[in-house]
Design an enzyme around this catalytic site. Sequence first.
Site, short mmCIF file in Angstrom:
data_model
loop_
_atom_site.label_atom_id
_atom_site.label_comp_id
_atom_site.label_asym_id
_atom_site.label_seq_id
_atom_site.Cartn_x
_atom_site.Cartn_y
_atom_site.Cartn_z
N GLY A 297 0.81 -1.22 0.00
CA GLY A 297 0.00 0.00 0.00
C GLY A 297 0.84 1.26 0.00
CD GLU A 322 -1.82 -11.49 -7.01
OE1 GLU A 322 -2.40 -11.71 -8.08
OE2 GLU A 322 -2.43 -11.12 -5.99
CB ILE A 350 -3.51 -9.25 8.74
CG1 ILE A 350 -4.69 -8.41 8.24
CG2 ILE A 350 -2.19 -8.68 8.26
CD1 ILE A 350 -4.73 -7.01 8.84
CB ILE A 413 -0.25 2.75 10.29
CG1 ILE A 413 1.23 2.35 10.21
CG2 ILE A 413 -0.50 4.04 9.51
CD1 ILE A 413 2.20 3.32 10.81
CE LYS A 417 -11.19 9.73 6.44
NZ LYS A 417 -9.91 10.44 6.34
CG ASN A 454 -7.19 12.82 4.28
OD1 ASN A 454 -7.81 11.83 3.96
ND2 ASN A 454 -7.72 13.78 5.03
N GLY A 457 -1.44 11.58 -2.43
CA GLY A 457 -1.05 10.53 -3.36
C GLY A 457 -1.35 9.13 -2.89
CB VAL A 462 -9.71 14.05 -2.98
CG1 VAL A 462 -10.66 13.62 -1.92
CG2 VAL A 462 -8.68 15.03 -2.44
CD GLU A 550 -17.04 12.07 2.79
OE1 GLU A 550 -15.94 11.99 2.25
OE2 GLU A 550 -18.00 12.70 2.31
#
Length: 618
Positions: A297, A322, A350, A413, A417, A454, A457, A462, A550
Site C-alpha cells: 500500500g 500479489e 492478516i 498505523i 478518522k 490524509n 497521493g 481525492v 463523512e
Amino acid sequence: MIKNLTKPTKTKRTIFFLISDFLIFTFSFYFSFLLRFDFNIPQRYENIIPYWIPVFVLSKIFIFWILKIYQINWRFVSINEFFKIVIGTFSFSLIIFFIDMFLQVKYTDFSIPRSVILIDFFVSLFLISLIRISKRVYLEILQKGSRGKRTLIIGAGNTGERIVRELKRNSDFYPVCFVDDDPMKIGTTIHNIPVIGSLADTPEILKENRIKTVIIAIPSLSHKKIREIFDLVSKEGIKDIKIVPSLSKLPKESISVKDLKEISIEDLLSREPVEIEKDKIKKFLKNKKILVSGAGGSIGSEIVRQLLEFHPKSIIALEIDETELYNLYLEVKNKAEKKGVEFIPIVADIRDKEKLEIIFRKYKPNIVFHAAAYKHVPLMEFYPEEAVRTNILGTYNIAWASVNNKVEKFVNISTDKAVNPTSIMGASKRMAEIICNALNKLDKTKFISVRFGNVLGSRGSVIPIFLEQIKKGGPVTVTHPEVKRYFMTIPEAVLLVFQATFMGEGGEVFVLDMGEPVKIVKLAEELIRLQGLEPYKDIDIVFTGLRPGEKLFEELLTAEEGTEKTYHEKVFIAKISKNLTPDEIEEIISKLIKISKDSPKDIKEFLKKYVPFYKDIE
C-alpha cells in the site's frame, strides 16, 4: 542498425577519447622536438624518439585513466574537469623530468632535452583541452541559432547559475532574464543573462519580455513562498511553471533539464522539511528484523523504501495483493542488495491467524509496522463486516502473533478518522488502537499507535480522482463547500512514524502535527490551475453532499481526550480514556466474530459501546 551505431554511449565516448589521446600524445611529443630544434631534429634524437613515444603515450593515458578523466561527460565540461587534465599532464611531466635527470647521469644516449618535456606539457595540455571543450563550444554556438521557449529564472544564486548554464546548452528553453530579491544581485549578469528585478517586478517582467516558461531555481524555498510565486505567475497566464528539486534531492554536481519538474500539488501543500533524530533512529533500527504488513500500500511501501536507509538486517514485506507486492519487490530488490538488507516478500492475509503464527515463528521479527487496513469510508459503511475482519480482527491476530513471538515493538498505523468517528472505518481503526493499548499491559511487546490525517497521493486520496475528472473535462466533484481535511506527504508521514517509533515506551497513541487543514474546494481549484485551466470557467466544480460516514472536519489534535506535548514539536500523545484489559478484548473479539458473521447490520451499535462515536451520528 545505422541509428544504433551513431547513437552516443559511454563506451563509444571512452573509445573515442582513448584513440584521440593516443594520436594527440604521439603528435605532441614529436612536435615538441620539432619546435625545440627549429624543425631540424638531430639524428641522435631521431633514433630514440620511437622508444620514447610509447612511454609518453601509454603513461599519460594510464594517468588519465586513474584520474577517471575518461568517465567525464564533456558536454558538461567546466573548470573542475580542466583542473583534472592539468593535474594529470603535470604529474606525468614531473615524473618524466626526474627520470630524464637520472638518464642524463647514467644513460646519456637515452636522455631527452628537458625543454622538450616542458613544450610537450603545454602542447598536449592545449590539444587535450581543445578537443574536450569543442562539444560544449559547438552546442553553445548552435544554441544561438536555435532559441527555445523564452524563460524567466526565479533565483540568481548557485542553483540559478547551474540552471542557466544547462539551459544555454538546451534548445528547448531560451533563458531571457533572472529575478531575485537580493538587491546586490539586481543589475548583474550571470553567463550574460541579466538579473533585471525583484520578485515583486515579475508580472511586469513577464509581459515586457514575452515569457512563456518560468523556472523556480531556489531549492530551499518554503512551500508558502512557492505557493505565492505560483499564484503570482499563473495570474499572468503562464502555464509552463517548473521547479528544481528540494535541497535534499538536488544533484551535487551538474543539474540537468531532466531534473526540473512540473510544479505539483505537493509543492503547494507540503510543509517545511521534517526534522527527525536520524542518528538515534538508525541506531534503533539497524540490524533489526522488521515486518511491514500492508507493504504494497501507499504507507506500507513508503515504510519499506525508507527503512532501507536505516540498514535493518531484513525487511519482511507482508501483503495480500500479489501484484503490488511484486511491483515493490522489483523496485527495491537491487537497492536492498546493495545495502546488505534481506528483502523477504510474503503473500499473506492478516485475517489468517494460523499463517501469521507460522510466519512470525519462522522469521522472528524484532519490530512490526502494521499498515494493513481497509481505509475507504463509504465502502466500509456498506460492508461493515469487512472493516471488522480486517481492521479489528486482523489487528488482533497480528498483535497476538507479535506477543507470542516476543516482538520488541509493534507500531499500529492509525488515522484521524479514529477520533470521534462517524464511520465504521474510523470506529474499526479506533478499536485497533484500543486492542494495542490493552495488549501492551502484558509487558511483553511495546505497542504504540500513530495517528495522522490524509496523505497526498495515497490510495483513495481525492487528488488522483480530481485529476481524472479534470482529464475528462470535468466537472470536479466536491462533497461540500466547507469540508476540510489535514494533508501530509507520504514520505513526511513515514519519517514522523519512525520518530514516534523511537520515542514510544508502550501504550501511547501518538498524534502527528498535520499543520493547518485545507479546504477541499480550494484544493480542487489549485489542481485545475496546475493543469493550465481556470476553475468554474474551463472546469466546473459541483457539490454532491457528504457521503455516508463523512463529516465536515476531521479532528486530530483537538481529540475528545486532549493531547500532551512530547519533546518533538511535531509529535503529540493523545490521552486515552478507554482502557480495556486483554481479557475484555478477547470477549469483544469473540462477540464481533459472531456479529460480523450473523448480523453485520448490528456492528455499528455494538461498537458504540466501546468507541466514543461523534454525537451527530445516526
